[in-house]
Design a protein around this motif. Sequence first.
Motif, PDB file in Angstrom:
ATOM      1  N   ALA A 181       3.641  26.032  18.879  1.00 41.96           N
ATOM      2  CA  ALA A 181       3.672  27.056  17.907  1.00 41.96           C
ATOM      3  C   ALA A 181       3.306  26.333  16.583  1.00 41.96           C
ATOM      4  O   ALA A 181       3.591  25.079  16.547  1.00 41.96           O
ATOM      5  N   ALA A 182       2.776  27.170  15.845  1.00 44.63           N
ATOM      6  CA  ALA A 182       2.543  26.567  14.467  1.00 44.63           C
ATOM      7  C   ALA A 182       3.554  26.098  13.759  1.00 44.63           C
ATOM      8  O   ALA A 182       4.715  26.720  13.502  1.00 44.63           O
ATOM      9  N   PRO A 183       3.611  24.640  13.373  1.00 44.96           N
ATOM     10  CA  PRO A 183       4.774  24.349  12.597  1.00 44.96           C
ATOM     11  C   PRO A 183       4.904  24.412  11.172  1.00 44.96           C
ATOM     12  O   PRO A 183       6.007  24.536  10.704  1.00 44.96           O
ATOM     13  N   ILE A 184       3.845  25.170  10.768  1.00 42.42           N
ATOM     14  CA  ILE A 184       3.850  25.705   9.339  1.00 42.42           C
ATOM     15  C   ILE A 184       2.963  26.708   9.257  1.00 42.42           C
ATOM     16  O   ILE A 184       1.990  26.877   9.613  1.00 42.42           O
ATOM     17  N   THR A 185       3.421  27.924   8.783  1.00 44.12           N
ATOM     18  CA  THR A 185       2.591  29.139   8.595  1.00 44.12           C
ATOM     19  C   THR A 185       2.427  29.539   7.212  1.00 44.12           C
ATOM     20  O   THR A 185       2.982  29.117   6.151  1.00 44.12           O
ATOM     21  N   GLY A 186       1.212  30.478   6.854  1.00 43.84           N
ATOM     22  CA  GLY A 186       1.092  31.083   5.561  1.00 43.84           C
ATOM     23  C   GLY A 186       0.197  30.153   4.568  1.00 43.84           C
ATOM     24  O   GLY A 186       0.430  28.749   5.092  1.00 43.84           O
ATOM     25  N   ASP A 187      -0.119  30.389   3.543  1.00 48.61           N
ATOM     26  CA  ASP A 187      -0.628  29.654   2.591  1.00 48.61           C
ATOM     27  C   ASP A 187       0.181  29.118   1.335  1.00 48.61           C
ATOM     28  O   ASP A 187       1.117  29.847   1.162  1.00 48.61           O
ATOM     29  N   PRO A 188       0.091  28.291   0.724  1.00 51.11           N
ATOM     30  CA  PRO A 188       0.880  27.720  -0.236  1.00 51.11           C
ATOM     31  C   PRO A 188       0.648  28.778  -1.510  1.00 51.11           C
ATOM     32  O   PRO A 188      -0.329  29.598  -1.609  1.00 51.11           O
ATOM     33  N   PRO A 189       1.697  28.998  -2.161  1.00 53.28           N
ATOM     34  CA  PRO A 189       1.678  29.799  -3.296  1.00 53.28           C
ATOM     35  C   PRO A 189       0.758  29.469  -4.556  1.00 53.28           C
ATOM     36  O   PRO A 189       0.467  28.089  -4.446  1.00 53.28           O
ATOM     37  N   SER A 190       0.239  30.309  -5.066  1.00 54.67           N
ATOM     38  CA  SER A 190      -0.605  29.926  -6.255  1.00 54.67           C
ATOM     39  C   SER A 190      -0.115  28.935  -7.072  1.00 54.67           C
ATOM     40  O   SER A 190       1.180  29.067  -7.602  1.00 54.67           O
ATOM     41  N   PRO A 191      -0.792  27.904  -7.505  1.00 52.53           N
ATOM     42  CA  PRO A 191      -0.133  27.010  -8.643  1.00 52.53           C
ATOM     43  C   PRO A 191      -0.094  27.792 -10.168  1.00 52.53           C
ATOM     44  O   PRO A 191       0.460  27.042 -10.990  1.00 52.53           O
ATOM     45  N   ILE A 192      -0.730  28.905 -10.301  1.00 51.68           N
ATOM     46  CA  ILE A 192      -0.380  29.528 -11.651  1.00 51.68           C
ATOM     47  C   ILE A 192       0.947  30.257 -11.410  1.00 51.68           C
ATOM     48  O   ILE A 192       1.593  30.252 -12.397  1.00 51.68           O
ATOM     49  N   ASP A 193       1.136  30.813 -10.454  1.00 49.68           N
ATOM     50  CA  ASP A 193       2.357  31.909 -10.161  1.00 49.68           C
ATOM     51  C   ASP A 193       3.246  31.073  -9.164  1.00 49.68           C
ATOM     52  O   ASP A 193       3.309  31.533  -8.042  1.00 49.68           O
ATOM     53  N   LEU A 194       4.057  30.068  -9.703  1.00 48.99           N
ATOM     54  CA  LEU A 194       4.919  29.134  -8.735  1.00 48.99           C
ATOM     55  C   LEU A 194       6.219  30.097  -8.610  1.00 48.99           C
ATOM     56  O   LEU A 194       6.588  30.938  -9.298  1.00 48.99           O
ATOM     57  N   PRO A 195       6.884  29.833  -7.400  1.00 49.49           N
ATOM     58  CA  PRO A 195       7.991  30.435  -6.917  1.00 49.49           C
ATOM     59  C   PRO A 195       9.031  29.821  -7.738  1.00 49.49           C
ATOM     60  O   PRO A 195       9.071  28.809  -8.285  1.00 49.49           O
ATOM     61  N   CYS A 251      12.447  25.886  -5.235  1.00 48.16           N
ATOM     62  CA  CYS A 251      11.925  25.130  -4.466  1.00 48.16           C
ATOM     63  C   CYS A 251      10.401  25.865  -3.998  1.00 48.16           C
ATOM     64  O   CYS A 251      10.204  26.939  -3.637  1.00 48.16           O
ATOM     65  N   ARG A 252       9.488  25.123  -4.235  1.00 47.53           N
ATOM     66  CA  ARG A 252       7.958  25.349  -4.103  1.00 47.53           C
ATOM     67  C   ARG A 252       7.590  25.616  -2.826  1.00 47.53           C
ATOM     68  O   ARG A 252       6.859  26.585  -2.475  1.00 47.53           O
ATOM     69  N   PHE A 253       8.336  24.944  -1.825  1.00 41.87           N
ATOM     70  CA  PHE A 253       8.232  25.129  -0.302  1.00 41.87           C
ATOM     71  C   PHE A 253       8.819  26.360   0.176  1.00 41.87           C
ATOM     72  O   PHE A 253       8.659  26.857   1.289  1.00 41.87           O
ATOM     73  N   ALA A 254       9.783  26.948  -0.578  1.00 38.50           N
ATOM     74  CA  ALA A 254      10.755  27.868   0.210  1.00 38.50           C
ATOM     75  C   ALA A 254      10.062  29.148   0.748  1.00 38.50           C
ATOM     76  O   ALA A 254      10.326  29.614   1.743  1.00 38.50           O
ATOM     77  N   PRO A 255       9.027  29.572   0.052  1.00 37.69           N
ATOM     78  CA  PRO A 255       8.143  30.804   0.957  1.00 37.69           C
ATOM     79  C   PRO A 255       7.857  30.737   2.227  1.00 37.69           C
ATOM     80  O   PRO A 255       7.501  31.544   2.944  1.00 37.69           O
ATOM     81  N   ARG A 256       7.601  29.275   2.626  1.00 34.21           N
ATOM     82  CA  ARG A 256       7.168  28.879   3.754  1.00 34.21           C
ATOM     83  C   ARG A 256       8.185  28.127   4.664  1.00 34.21           C
ATOM     84  O   ARG A 256       7.546  27.683   5.835  1.00 34.21           O
ATOM     85  N   THR A 258       0.996  -1.096  -0.093  1.00 30.21           N
ATOM     86  CA  THR A 258       0.201   0.086   0.063  1.00 30.21           C
ATOM     87  C   THR A 258       0.897   1.386  -0.056  1.00 30.21           C
ATOM     88  O   THR A 258       1.812   1.256   0.727  1.00 30.21           O
ATOM     89  N   LEU A 259       0.588   2.080  -1.018  1.00 25.52           N
ATOM     90  CA  LEU A 259       1.310   3.440  -0.941  1.00 25.52           C
ATOM     91  C   LEU A 259       0.340   4.463  -0.563  1.00 25.52           C
ATOM     92  O   LEU A 259      -0.626   4.639  -1.263  1.00 25.52           O
ATOM     93  N   GLY A 260       0.756   5.007   0.582  1.00 24.85           N
ATOM     94  CA  GLY A 260       0.098   6.289   1.196  1.00 24.85           C
ATOM     95  C   GLY A 260       0.370   7.411   0.260  1.00 24.85           C
ATOM     96  O   GLY A 260       1.556   7.723   0.288  1.00 24.85           O
ATOM     97  N   ILE A 261      -0.388   8.486   0.088  1.00 24.26           N
ATOM     98  CA  ILE A 261      -0.233   9.901  -0.835  1.00 24.26           C
ATOM     99  C   ILE A 261      -0.729  10.823   0.416  1.00 24.26           C
ATOM    100  O   ILE A 261      -1.956  10.959   0.577  1.00 24.26           O
ATOM    101  N   VAL A 262       0.305  11.704   1.002  1.00 23.21           N
ATOM    102  CA  VAL A 262      -0.525  12.746   1.830  1.00 23.21           C
ATOM    103  C   VAL A 262      -0.068  14.166   1.175  1.00 23.21           C
ATOM    104  O   VAL A 262       1.064  14.241   0.460  1.00 23.21           O
ATOM    105  N   GLY A 263      -0.640  15.113   1.903  1.00 19.60           N
ATOM    106  CA  GLY A 263      -0.297  16.596   1.476  1.00 19.60           C
ATOM    107  C   GLY A 263      -1.356  17.290   1.929  1.00 19.60           C
ATOM    108  O   GLY A 263      -2.708  16.956   2.020  1.00 19.60           O
ATOM    109  N   GLU A 264      -1.254  18.756   1.813  1.00 17.27           N
ATOM    110  CA  GLU A 264      -2.430  19.676   2.144  1.00 17.27           C
ATOM    111  C   GLU A 264      -3.398  19.636   1.089  1.00 17.27           C
ATOM    112  O   GLU A 264      -3.153  19.301   0.060  1.00 17.27           O
TER     113      GLU A 264
END
Length: 339
Positions: free
Chosen positions: A277-291, A294-299, A52-58
């Motif tokens: 404390a919150a382990p992660i803050t902020g919202d993910p960047p827009s999938p239209i305007d990617l950074p 690294c896509r996680f870098a802004p957070r 079984t392969l589990g796939i996780v993410g926000e």
Amino acid sequence: MTDQSLSPHAAPALSASGLNKTFTVRENSLGKPARHVHAVSDFSFDLPAGSTLGIVGESGCGKSTTARLLMHLVEPDSGQIRLSGRPVSTTKRDLKAFRRQVQMVFQDSSASLNPRLTIEHSITFAPRVHGVASKEAREIAWRLLDRVGLDPARFAGRYPHELSGGQRQRVNIARALALNPKVVIFDEAVSALDKSVEAQVLNLLNELKAEFGLSYIFISHDLNVVRYISDHVLVMYLGQVVEQGPVGQIYAAPRHPYTRALLASVPSADPDQRTMAAPITGDPPSPIDLPPGCRFAPRCGFAESICNTMPYELRHGETRVRCHIADPKSGHSKAEALQ
């Protein structure tokens, strides 16, 4: 677990390499060019037979789009899907054969069933489409209803609205097994169930996997559920795989900062292990305007200038991680922080 799954040289039950999918968004204003949503980027995995392969993410990270790509409900822009080592063709005939061996159970148990069909007819529909005689299809339906804990004499003639959410999901599981598939994909299949029913369904899935020699892809936002049912886990962020490996290893020693943040966000029953404390803050960047990079870098609390370049996927034993910190040669000042 099947004998095939025990062989180190056995082909994966299902695999993908380099899957990409973008959706075009057209602006309402005149003169503006179309924009593109990057839903899935360079997605690759191997599902060992019998596991079984589990796939996780926000939410919004591309998990459900990935499931639909694997089922060819949505066609990928590029990349390759293989079933038991063989490339999957997109011809109508080959897709029909593919979907006989790969089935899917969706999140909404009610919307997945035709309200005008009885439970028996819902389960027998696919076998009859694939040439199974009506009498044999009915025998299959009754046998599977009994196997998932629903008395066929009571439930076969009922309609979906007459069943509870847990009962409907059991029907969907029985329907998925009616074609004797090799792989079953579950897209948030237990998220709408209360915890007592969820536990019953998860135990049923484990029993059916062993009994029928199945391989599962289990998509969920619930990290505890994924840990319980999965052999391997794959972590997605903004359409990209950031870490994957054996579930015990990923949960015990995550290497990617995003994986660490996800696991730190899981509530603990121990009052001495409260999250202050919150382990992660902020919202993910827009999938239209990617950074850039690294896509996680802004957070990410570890982000540096090197993170403006895209990290490549590195193998560490049985795990793979896409992060500059995981690469001692990347030039990141904290390259040993997660070692």
